[in-house]
Design an enzyme around this catalytic site. Structure first.
Site, PDB file in Angstrom:
ATOM      1  N   ASP A  60      -3.515 -42.416  23.324  1.00 21.92           N
ATOM      2  CA  ASP A  60      -2.171 -42.141  23.835  1.00 21.92           C
ATOM      3  C   ASP A  60      -1.716 -40.728  23.503  1.00 21.92           C
ATOM      4  O   ASP A  60      -0.645 -40.300  23.959  1.00 21.92           O
ATOM      5  CB  ASP A  60      -1.170 -43.167  23.298  1.00 21.92           C
ATOM      6  N   ASN A  61      -2.527 -39.992  22.743  1.00 22.51           N
ATOM      7  CA  ASN A  61      -2.225 -38.590  22.448  1.00 22.51           C
ATOM      8  C   ASN A  61      -3.155 -37.647  23.195  1.00 22.51           C
ATOM      9  O   ASN A  61      -3.273 -36.470  22.837  1.00 22.51           O
ATOM     10  CB  ASN A  61      -2.329 -38.317  20.946  1.00 22.51           C
ATOM     11  N   GLY A 113       8.669 -44.071  22.575  1.00 22.94           N
ATOM     12  CA  GLY A 113       9.538 -44.739  21.608  1.00 22.94           C
ATOM     13  C   GLY A 113      10.569 -43.842  20.974  1.00 22.94           C
ATOM     14  O   GLY A 113      11.519 -44.309  20.359  1.00 22.94           O
ATOM     15  N   ARG A 114      10.381 -42.531  21.097  1.00 24.65           N
ATOM     16  CA  ARG A 114      11.379 -41.604  20.552  1.00 24.65           C
ATOM     17  C   ARG A 114      11.530 -40.356  21.415  1.00 24.65           C
ATOM     18  O   ARG A 114      11.965 -39.321  20.947  1.00 24.65           O
ATOM     19  CB  ARG A 114      11.030 -41.204  19.118  1.00 24.65           C
TER      20      ARG A 114
END
Length: 490
Positions: free
Chosen positions: A255-256, A95-96
């Site tokens: 997700d990390n 997203g970034r």
């Protein structure tokens, strides 16, 4: 013969971009206004066969401030999902940040280049896709700090500042970070295809990972099971190193989690100032899900989520058998790390109890484990060395019995005291990246002074060296350090 390259002729081979577009969305970076170089990591440059002498600040700001595509790159936003604070979120993805491509160096190593803070993507949801200077400085420093401690990690080639601002904790300056990693595949990549019932694509992703990261497993009877077994083992090793050095990740969502067990996506991380089992580095973590003591259990839970996503490829019983190995693998790895820190080369049946009692004492007295182990590295039984160790304990009487046990254990070692001390000084850092140090660097950067950012990079690369010019960072943290508040925006 070694041949160094320029930014314009890096050896790109973008294998992920050759996968179907269901895996990502092609997206170009959005430029930052007034982009300028804050810091350049020459050590990471060598990983890419990049000649630091041929790299200019203007070129770095141009390419990694989003103003021009880096020749050979193919920027894309990766799609994945994941469990956040224990709840599945189907709407995740880059997203970034954007994967710019993969550089293949002369050693045959493949390095992902990922531009963080590159602007909105299809997966930004309600965000603006920007990263702020504060969080970018913290991630930039964290990569070198972990590398210096021999803890697997992502790193960064450069940090770019700008004149743009965005709203986080008030209006804050934007920045971009070029993250460099062996792997950007997350547990959440597999969860995306599993929960969307895209089993053909799930297999395609697994085949891609085996070909790229685990080629030695390709001929196994079930290479997917073998891959999962390796991920379980390497992840147990990773978290053992976190625990042995007092590192608190802060946001251990699936997700990390990196498939190659690198410390990934630094947010509100901390190194413990005082040993505290229930310490939470993320003030948004009200349930203390990601507390220091909880990290091994959370990592196992995350591995179970990855195992769940592999069910179309591996039998449940085989996945569960691998998960059952985790506890033993973790305990053995953590004990090995503590043996190193205690200077114990031989193995003794009493070592686990010795370490367990030390951890209990450190928690009871909230000992600064970094300063304690550094002092212990010079422990030789003399009154002077004993006094230096005891001075770090609020109640020295609580540790005297343990020190007697430790001295008796040292008597079982074959090496000399000086050899042991040298080995301990090589693994017990004098310096560690404390929150106040990062905060001082951030405050300077907000004023346009990047001196401390670059000084800390130098310091953290060799944290076990004496480095007398940085002596002030070896002492007790200042009183104001306890008031630093870290959140998910960090």
């Amino acid at each position: 013969m070694s041949v160094l390259r320029t930014l314009e002729n890096l050896n790109f081979d973008n294998s992920f971009a050759r996968l179907p577009e269901r895996f990502y969305q092609i997206t170009e970076p959005q430029p930052l206004q007034g982009a300028h170089l804050i810091s350049f990591n020459t050590e990471v440059a060598t990983l890419l066969d990049l000649d630091p002498c041929q790299v200019t600040p203007e070129a770095l700001a141009n390419y990694f401030g989003g103003h021009a595509p880096l020749p050979g790159s193919e920027s894309l936003a990766m799609k994945y999902t994941g469990h956040q604070f224990g709840v599945y979120n189907p709407d995740l993805g880059d997203g970034r940040g954007l994967l710019l491509g993969e550089v293949l160096n002369q050693a045959g190593e493949r390095w992902d280049l990922h531009l963080k803070g590159a602007g909105k993507t299809a997966f930004s949801r309600f965000g603006d896709g920007r990263a702020v200077l504060r969080s970018s400085v913290r991630e930039y420093l964290a990569g070198e700090a972990m590398q210096g401690l021999n803890i697997p990690t992502t790193r960064a080639l450069c940090l770019i500042g700008s004149e743009d601002y965005t709203r986080r904790e008030g209006m804050e300056p934007c920045a971009m970070l070029l993250r460099v990693s062996r792997c950007h595949i997350r547990f959440g990549h597999f969860e995306y295809f599993y929960y969307h019932r895209l089993h053909d694509e799930l297999k395609q992703l697994a085949d891609y990972c085996i070909e790229r990261y685990f080629p030695h497993l390709a001929a196994d009877e079930n290479p997917y099971q073998s891959m999962f077994a390796e991920v379980v083992q390497s992840t147990a090793e990773l978290v053992s190193r976190w625990q042995a050095y007092g590192f608190v990740h802060g946001v251990l969502n699936t997700d990390n989690m990196s498939l190659l067990s690198e410390t990934f996506d630094y947010g509100p991380y901390s190194f413990l100032d005082g040993y505290q089992n229930d310490y939470v580095s993320n003030q948004n973590d009200h349930q203390k899900r990601y507390a220091f003591k909880a990290q091994p259990g959370v990592v196992l839970w995350n591995l179970a989520c990855l195992g769940q996503a592999l069910l179309p490829l591996v039998e449940r019983a085989d996945l569960e058998a691998q998960l059952e190995r985790f506890g033993g693998l973790y305990e053995a790895a953590e004990l090995a790390r503590y043996r190193e820190r205690l200077g114990l080369v031989a193995q003794d049946v009493g070592d686990a109890a010795l370490v367990s009692s030390l951890k209990a004492l450190m928690a009871e007295q909230r000992i600064d484990m970094t300063r304690f182990f550094r002092s212990l590295s010079r422990f030789d039984g003399s009154d002077e060395a004993l006094g230096a160790v005891l001075a770090l304990w609020p109640d020295p009487s609580r540790v005297t019995d343990w020190l007697l046990q430790y001295q008796a254990r040292l008597d079982l070692e074959a090496g000399t005291s000086s050899d042991r001390q040298a080995c301990m000084l090589a693994v017990n850092p004098k310096y560690i990246l404390r929150n106040y140090m990062a905060e001082e660097a951030i405050r300077g950067a907000h004023q346009g002074d990047f001196t401390l950012v670059n000084d800390l990079m130098t310091l953290l690369r060799t944290p076990c060296a004496e480095q007398p010019e940085f002596e002030r960072f070896a002492g007790e943290p200042p009183d104001w350090a306890g008031a630093i508040c870290l959140t998910c925006s960090s």
